[in-house]
Design a protein around this motif. Sequence first.
Motif, PDB file in Angstrom:
ATOM      1  N   MET A   1       0.818  -1.201   0.000  1.00  0.00           N
ATOM      2  CA  MET A   1       0.000   0.000   0.000  1.00  0.00           C
ATOM      3  C   MET A   1       0.860   1.263   0.000  1.00  0.00           C
ATOM      4  O   MET A   1       0.571   2.213  -0.706  1.00  0.00           O
ATOM      5  CB  MET A   1      -0.908  -0.047   1.239  1.00  0.00           C
ATOM      6  CG  MET A   1      -1.850   1.082   1.352  1.00  0.00           C
ATOM      7  SD  MET A   1      -3.153   0.896   0.150  1.00  0.00           S
ATOM      8  CE  MET A   1      -4.163   2.253   0.563  1.00  0.00           C
ATOM      9  N   LEU A   2       1.912   1.217   0.816  1.00  0.00           N
ATOM     10  CA  LEU A   2       2.801   2.374   0.892  1.00  0.00           C
ATOM     11  C   LEU A   2       3.548   2.584  -0.427  1.00  0.00           C
ATOM     12  O   LEU A   2       3.690   3.723  -0.888  1.00  0.00           O
ATOM     13  CB  LEU A   2       3.795   2.197   2.044  1.00  0.00           C
ATOM     14  CG  LEU A   2       4.763   3.347   2.287  1.00  0.00           C
ATOM     15  CD1 LEU A   2       4.009   4.606   2.666  1.00  0.00           C
ATOM     16  CD2 LEU A   2       5.763   2.984   3.361  1.00  0.00           C
ATOM     17  N   ALA A   3       3.976   1.500  -1.033  1.00  0.00           N
ATOM     18  CA  ALA A   3       4.699   1.611  -2.305  1.00  0.00           C
ATOM     19  C   ALA A   3       3.795   2.163  -3.406  1.00  0.00           C
ATOM     20  O   ALA A   3       4.228   2.971  -4.234  1.00  0.00           O
ATOM     21  CB  ALA A   3       5.251   0.246  -2.710  1.00  0.00           C
ATOM     22  N   THR A   4       2.535   1.766  -3.398  1.00  0.00           N
ATOM     23  CA  THR A   4       1.580   2.280  -4.387  1.00  0.00           C
ATOM     24  C   THR A   4       1.355   3.774  -4.200  1.00  0.00           C
ATOM     25  O   THR A   4       1.348   4.539  -5.166  1.00  0.00           O
ATOM     26  CB  THR A   4       0.244   1.530  -4.264  1.00  0.00           C
ATOM     27  OG1 THR A   4       0.483   0.139  -4.405  1.00  0.00           O
ATOM     28  CG2 THR A   4      -0.737   2.002  -5.318  1.00  0.00           C
TER      29      THR A   4
ATOM     30  N   PHE B   1      -0.370  13.440   2.759  1.00  0.00           N
ATOM     31  CA  PHE B   1      -0.937  13.151   4.074  1.00  0.00           C
ATOM     32  C   PHE B   1      -1.220  11.659   4.244  1.00  0.00           C
ATOM     33  O   PHE B   1      -1.041  11.113   5.340  1.00  0.00           O
ATOM     34  CB  PHE B   1      -2.201  13.967   4.304  1.00  0.00           C
ATOM     35  CG  PHE B   1      -1.933  15.425   4.574  1.00  0.00           C
ATOM     36  CD1 PHE B   1      -1.037  15.819   5.538  1.00  0.00           C
ATOM     37  CD2 PHE B   1      -2.587  16.387   3.848  1.00  0.00           C
ATOM     38  CE1 PHE B   1      -0.773  17.151   5.781  1.00  0.00           C
ATOM     39  CE2 PHE B   1      -2.345  17.740   4.092  1.00  0.00           C
ATOM     40  CZ  PHE B   1      -1.430  18.122   5.068  1.00  0.00           C
ATOM     41  N   ALA B   2      -1.625  10.992   3.181  1.00  0.00           N
ATOM     42  CA  ALA B   2      -1.881   9.553   3.266  1.00  0.00           C
ATOM     43  C   ALA B   2      -0.596   8.784   3.535  1.00  0.00           C
ATOM     44  O   ALA B   2      -0.569   7.850   4.349  1.00  0.00           O
ATOM     45  CB  ALA B   2      -2.537   9.067   1.971  1.00  0.00           C
ATOM     46  N   ILE B   3       0.494   9.186   2.892  1.00  0.00           N
ATOM     47  CA  ILE B   3       1.774   8.518   3.124  1.00  0.00           C
ATOM     48  C   ILE B   3       2.256   8.782   4.546  1.00  0.00           C
ATOM     49  O   ILE B   3       2.767   7.883   5.226  1.00  0.00           O
ATOM     50  CB  ILE B   3       2.810   8.970   2.080  1.00  0.00           C
ATOM     51  CG1 ILE B   3       2.461   8.388   0.719  1.00  0.00           C
ATOM     52  CG2 ILE B   3       4.232   8.565   2.489  1.00  0.00           C
ATOM     53  CD1 ILE B   3       3.308   8.908  -0.413  1.00  0.00           C
ATOM     54  N   ALA B   4       2.080  10.004   5.026  1.00  0.00           N
ATOM     55  CA  ALA B   4       2.471  10.312   6.400  1.00  0.00           C
ATOM     56  C   ALA B   4       1.661   9.487   7.403  1.00  0.00           C
ATOM     57  O   ALA B   4       2.180   9.064   8.433  1.00  0.00           O
ATOM     58  CB  ALA B   4       2.297  11.792   6.670  1.00  0.00           C
ATOM     59  N   TYR B   5       0.402   9.253   7.095  1.00  0.00           N
ATOM     60  CA  TYR B   5      -0.443   8.445   7.968  1.00  0.00           C
ATOM     61  C   TYR B   5      -0.033   6.970   7.937  1.00  0.00           C
ATOM     62  O   TYR B   5      -0.059   6.286   8.953  1.00  0.00           O
ATOM     63  CB  TYR B   5      -1.909   8.597   7.545  1.00  0.00           C
ATOM     64  CG  TYR B   5      -2.867   7.783   8.382  1.00  0.00           C
ATOM     65  CD1 TYR B   5      -3.191   8.188   9.661  1.00  0.00           C
ATOM     66  CD2 TYR B   5      -3.430   6.617   7.881  1.00  0.00           C
ATOM     67  CE1 TYR B   5      -4.068   7.442  10.445  1.00  0.00           C
ATOM     68  CE2 TYR B   5      -4.299   5.863   8.642  1.00  0.00           C
ATOM     69  CZ  TYR B   5      -4.614   6.276   9.928  1.00  0.00           C
ATOM     70  OH  TYR B   5      -5.468   5.540  10.696  1.00  0.00           O
TER      71      TYR B   5
ATOM     72  N   LEU C   1       2.307   6.740  -6.853  1.00  0.00           N
ATOM     73  CA  LEU C   1       1.317   7.729  -7.304  1.00  0.00           C
ATOM     74  C   LEU C   1       1.765   9.150  -6.986  1.00  0.00           C
ATOM     75  O   LEU C   1       1.536  10.075  -7.775  1.00  0.00           O
ATOM     76  CB  LEU C   1      -0.042   7.444  -6.667  1.00  0.00           C
ATOM     77  CG  LEU C   1      -0.777   6.214  -7.176  1.00  0.00           C
ATOM     78  CD1 LEU C   1      -2.035   5.980  -6.341  1.00  0.00           C
ATOM     79  CD2 LEU C   1      -1.125   6.366  -8.640  1.00  0.00           C
ATOM     80  N   LEU C   2       2.416   9.342  -5.835  1.00  0.00           N
ATOM     81  CA  LEU C   2       2.908  10.670  -5.464  1.00  0.00           C
ATOM     82  C   LEU C   2       3.992  11.144  -6.426  1.00  0.00           C
ATOM     83  O   LEU C   2       3.992  12.303  -6.843  1.00  0.00           O
ATOM     84  CB  LEU C   2       3.429  10.657  -4.031  1.00  0.00           C
ATOM     85  CG  LEU C   2       3.928  11.997  -3.499  1.00  0.00           C
ATOM     86  CD1 LEU C   2       2.777  12.973  -3.368  1.00  0.00           C
ATOM     87  CD2 LEU C   2       4.631  11.819  -2.177  1.00  0.00           C
ATOM     88  N   ILE C   3       4.888  10.267  -6.809  1.00  0.00           N
ATOM     89  CA  ILE C   3       5.954  10.646  -7.745  1.00  0.00           C
ATOM     90  C   ILE C   3       5.371  10.985  -9.117  1.00  0.00           C
ATOM     91  O   ILE C   3       5.753  11.996  -9.730  1.00  0.00           O
ATOM     92  CB  ILE C   3       6.994   9.513  -7.847  1.00  0.00           C
ATOM     93  CG1 ILE C   3       7.760   9.393  -6.534  1.00  0.00           C
ATOM     94  CG2 ILE C   3       7.946   9.734  -9.013  1.00  0.00           C
ATOM     95  CD1 ILE C   3       8.643   8.180  -6.441  1.00  0.00           C
TER      96      ILE C   3
END
Length: 76
Positions: A1-4, A70-74, A8-10
Amino acid sequence: MLATAMTLLIIDAIVLIVFVLLQSGKSAGLSGAISGGAEQLFGKQKARGIDAVLHKGTVITGILFFVLTFAIAYLI
């Protein structure tokens, strides 16, 4: 999930950079800001054509950038 989410952020960051670089300048630089560039800022001018598409794309990708950040930080 984090890698996805990071992937997407990049991708979103690259698209956001492209949208910002493709937009045309709205003022004449520092001299336009001092000598009346504010009139255009508060004027009732709407972007048309490709400028409108680039503006909307910039807003959407900017919002998506913050949401993904914010989703990645969470998730971390």
